[in-house]
Design a protein around this motif. Structure first.
Motif: not given
Length: 344
Positions: A226, A230, A233
């Protein structure tokens, strides 16, 4: 017993369906220059619980199709300007019409006319005067067949997507990574743009698993994934689970300087999570060693994406050899050069 499909699976599957497949009531586009026929057919279809939109000629019908994306089209064979055969031919040029059945209404039932109807793209035909019971069954069958084809296509897309995703982290898997890296190398070569690659490895992850257990190890992998997602992107970027505790990020049209900035953001971003790592030889927290490589593929016609991968792997090795929890850089140039960014 747990229901199948689960709500989560159903929600995932829905994204692959065209919007028309989720209509509560099928929409039929009726194209006929004869107003009386349109009224008769529309009233019959509405009694059968279909939505109906009318078009008075072929041009109007084509415009209505592009705007509304109906579930089925009924078209009269003999119309002025654009007849039903020409209408079908033009309809085939619209990508969204691939699975839309076309039922031609015709007063012609000779062999030549029937052959012409199917050759132009009609799915089936019905002759005038209309036999309403026959129309009912043909409309029902054609819509059911079209819906089935749409669901099958959605299922194929879903399973293709699943085959490219790592189940644990929901990042791209190794297969997807290998395909995209080769594609982007070729694309950047054609466009004469830079391509960068980032390889991340969780430091002392075996020790983490030994101390915390595999369930927490899986949770750690998901949190790292994750954090990487992030940062990487942009639509063109691809974050992937490269294997085990290794992750990779493909960065098309990205200079070495920008790739280094992104890699450092990933490293520092993971530190902010403060994931306890009691058996680490580097830090009390989970850390990353990161290797970055960059190249202008058009300058290396005899090399491939594998050379860029090897360069990133060499940089990752250098980062670990220099003490871990840092970023190292290897540029695919002649002569090759290394740069290590110390952690703070």
């Amino acid at each position: 017993m747990k229901d199948f499909p689960s709500p989560e699976f159903s929600s995932f599957y829905q994204q692959f369906l065209p919007k028309t497949a989720t209509r509560a009531t099928p929409l039929i586009l009726l194209t006929d220059d004869d107003r009386v026929t349109r009224i008769q057919v529309r009233r019959f279809l509405e009694r059968e619980k279909y939505q109906v939109v009318e078009a008075a000629d072929g041009t109007e019908g084509l415009d209505a199709f592009k705007r509304l994306k109906p579930d089925m089209v009924m078209v009269d064979a003999m119309m002025p300007t654009i007849n039903g055969f020409e209408f079908c031919t033009e309809l085939q040029k619209i990508p969204e019409a691939s699975y839309t059945p076309v039922l031609m209404i015709t007063g012609l039932d000779d062999e030549k006319s029937v052959d012409r109807a199917f050759a132009s793209g009609a799915t089936d035909y019905i002759t005038k005067p209309i036999h309403w019971a026959v129309l009912r069954q043909r409309v029902r069958r054609l819509i059911q067949q079209a819906q089935l084809l749409r669901y099958l296509e959605a299922a194929n897309k879903m399973f293709q997507q699943l085959s490219l995703v790592d189940e644990l982290t929901q990042l791209a898997n190794r297969r997807h990574f290998d395909m995209r890296l080769d594609q982007e190398w070729r694309r950047m070569a054609r466009e004469q743009l830079p391509l960068s690659l980032v390889l991340c490895d969780i430091d002392s992850f075996k020790n983490y698993n030994d101390a915390q257990g595999h369930l927490k190890g899986d949770s750690c992998l998901r949190q790292v994934a994750r954090r990487i997602s992030a940062v990487a992107k942009r639509p063109a970027d691809l974050a992937a689970r490269y294997g085990g505790e290794e992750f990779a990020v493909i960065l098309p049209n990205t200079s070495s300087e920008s790739a280094l900035v992104l890699a450092e953001k990933i490293r520092l971003g993971l530190q902010t999570l403060k994931l306890a790592h009691p058996n680490s030889i580097v830090s009390p927290w989970v850390t990353l060693s990161i290797g970055v490589s960059s190249a202008l593929p058009h300058q290396f016609p005899k090399r491939s994406a594998l050379d860029l991968l090897a360069a990133a792997d060499s940089a990752l090795y250098q980062a670990k050899a220099a003490g871990r929890d840092r970023v190292a850089f290897f540029e695919l140039t002649a002569p090759s050069r290394f740069q290590t960014i110390e952690s703070f």
